[in-house]
Design a protein around this motif. Structure first.
Motif, mmCIF file in Angstrom:
data_model
loop_
_atom_site.group_PDB
_atom_site.id
_atom_site.type_symbol
_atom_site.label_atom_id
_atom_site.label_comp_id
_atom_site.label_asym_id
_atom_site.label_seq_id
_atom_site.Cartn_x
_atom_site.Cartn_y
_atom_site.Cartn_z
ATOM 1 N N PRO A 44 -10.250 27.435 -28.293
ATOM 2 C CA PRO A 44 -10.340 28.188 -27.042
ATOM 3 C C PRO A 44 -9.034 28.082 -26.241
ATOM 4 O O PRO A 44 -8.219 27.181 -26.480
ATOM 5 N N PRO A 45 -8.834 28.991 -25.287
ATOM 6 C CA PRO A 45 -7.602 28.953 -24.482
ATOM 7 C C PRO A 45 -7.311 27.592 -23.840
ATOM 8 O O PRO A 45 -6.162 27.168 -23.808
ATOM 9 N N ALA A 46 -8.351 26.904 -23.367
ATOM 10 C CA ALA A 46 -8.117 25.598 -22.731
ATOM 11 C C ALA A 46 -7.517 24.598 -23.723
ATOM 12 O O ALA A 46 -6.665 23.771 -23.357
ATOM 13 N N ALA A 47 -7.951 24.675 -24.980
ATOM 14 C CA ALA A 47 -7.399 23.771 -26.001
ATOM 15 C C ALA A 47 -5.957 24.139 -26.317
ATOM 16 O O ALA A 47 -5.118 23.259 -26.523
ATOM 17 N N ASN A 48 -5.664 25.455 -26.369
ATOM 18 C CA ASN A 48 -4.279 25.885 -26.605
ATOM 19 C C ASN A 48 -3.381 25.407 -25.460
ATOM 20 O O ASN A 48 -2.266 24.942 -25.691
ATOM 21 N N ARG A 49 -3.869 25.534 -24.240
ATOM 22 C CA ARG A 49 -3.123 25.070 -23.072
ATOM 23 C C ARG A 49 -2.834 23.573 -23.189
ATOM 24 O O ARG A 49 -1.709 23.127 -22.957
ATOM 25 N N ALA A 50 -3.855 22.800 -23.562
ATOM 26 C CA ALA A 50 -3.680 21.347 -23.697
ATOM 27 C C ALA A 50 -2.665 21.010 -24.787
ATOM 28 O O ALA A 50 -1.863 20.075 -24.630
ATOM 29 N N LEU A 51 -2.673 21.776 -25.892
ATOM 30 C CA LEU A 51 -1.696 21.539 -26.959
ATOM 31 C C LEU A 51 -0.269 21.782 -26.468
ATOM 32 O O LEU A 51 0.627 20.977 -26.723
ATOM 33 N N LEU A 52 -0.056 22.904 -25.767
ATOM 34 C CA LEU A 52 1.298 23.172 -25.273
ATOM 35 C C LEU A 52 1.716 22.132 -24.243
ATOM 36 O O LEU A 52 2.855 21.673 -24.253
ATOM 37 N N GLU A 53 0.788 21.727 -23.399
ATOM 38 C CA GLU A 53 1.131 20.689 -22.414
ATOM 39 C C GLU A 53 1.565 19.402 -23.111
ATOM 40 O O GLU A 53 2.566 18.783 -22.738
ATOM 41 N N THR A 54 0.852 19.021 -24.155
ATOM 42 C CA THR A 54 1.230 17.824 -24.919
ATOM 43 C C THR A 54 2.601 18.006 -25.564
ATOM 44 O O THR A 54 3.425 17.085 -25.556
ATOM 45 N N GLN A 55 2.864 19.189 -26.100
ATOM 46 C CA GLN A 55 4.168 19.445 -26.721
ATOM 47 C C GLN A 55 5.299 19.363 -25.691
ATOM 48 O O GLN A 55 6.382 18.846 -25.995
ATOM 49 N N VAL A 56 5.061 19.851 -24.481
ATOM 50 C CA VAL A 56 6.095 19.814 -23.433
ATOM 51 C C VAL A 56 6.259 18.399 -22.884
ATOM 52 O O VAL A 56 7.371 17.900 -22.735
ATOM 53 N N VAL A 57 5.138 17.746 -22.582
ATOM 54 C CA VAL A 57 5.185 16.454 -21.883
ATOM 55 C C VAL A 57 5.466 15.290 -22.827
ATOM 56 O O VAL A 57 6.212 14.373 -22.487
ATOM 57 N N ASP A 58 4.894 15.323 -24.027
ATOM 58 C CA ASP A 58 4.983 14.172 -24.925
ATOM 59 C C ASP A 58 5.718 14.438 -26.233
ATOM 60 O O ASP A 58 5.823 13.541 -27.062
#
Length: 194
Positions: A44-58
């Motif tokens: 779902p979009p929320a999971a995609n958002r969380a993946l990109l956030e992890t890629q940017v932040v971590d």
């Protein structure tokens, strides 16, 4: 004047702002090329958002470049090693003899900032980012709008061929009239060719 910056951990709010609340970017969050099959269709979009956030932040390196007009984020370009994108590796549109290439997979330029050269600047920023991490070659699968005719803005996420050619990319191959694999040398940091 547009300024560019790699997507560092403190820039996540700016990345999220560029993705927006509506439209394809707000659902995809630049995960389409990173996921395949059910991993993509069931996410779902929320999971995609969380993946990109992890890629940017971590992530071990920035997953893309941001463009700013003053302090306002006005664009995003995703770029990473080819191996970071399973869908790219599997796609006939991206066949290459450079398996170690970095690839530009998508652009997001919000309405109100389009047709102002933001994507062109982002291409240079993506090439510089790739070069700063040791890339020697950068590739993309561009959209030839001259052949495809009028293309909806949502279908230009890979970037128009004209933008890449202006940035020093050359055509490598076509798997269809409109999909064009392009390539250029990454060079060294600070030598993006502008």
């Amino acid at each position: 004047m547009v300024t560019l910056r790699p997507a560092a951990p403190d820039s996540w709010p700016d990345v999220a702002a560029v993705m927006g609340e509506r439209g394809d970017p707000s659902r995809c969050f630049c995960q389409y090329f990173r996921l395949r099959g059910k991993a993509w269709s069931d996410n779902p979009p929320a999971a995609n958002r969380a993946l990109l956030e992890t890629q940017v932040v971590d992530g071990e390196r920035p997953p893309g470049v941001l463009a700013y007009d003053g302090g306002t984020p006005v664009g995003w370009c995703a770029v990473a090693p080819r191996t970071a994108y399973p869908r790219v590796v599997a796609s006939p549109n991206w066949r290459t003899d450079h398996p170690d290439a970095w690839v530009i997979t998508c652009f997001v330029v919000p309405v109100g900032h389009r047709r102002q050269g933001v994507a062109a600047e982002l291409v240079y920023g993506a090439v510089e980012l790739a070069g700063s991490y040791g890339a020697t070659v950068v590739e993309a699968c561009a959209v030839d709008t001259g052949v495809a005719g009028r293309v909806p803005s949502a279908d230009l996420y890979r970037g128009p061929l004209s933008v890449y050619l202006s940035a020093g990319f050359t055509e490598v191959s076509r798997t269809s009239p409109q999909w064009v694999l392009v390539r250029r040398s990454a060079g060294q940091p600070g030598t993006s060719g502008r």
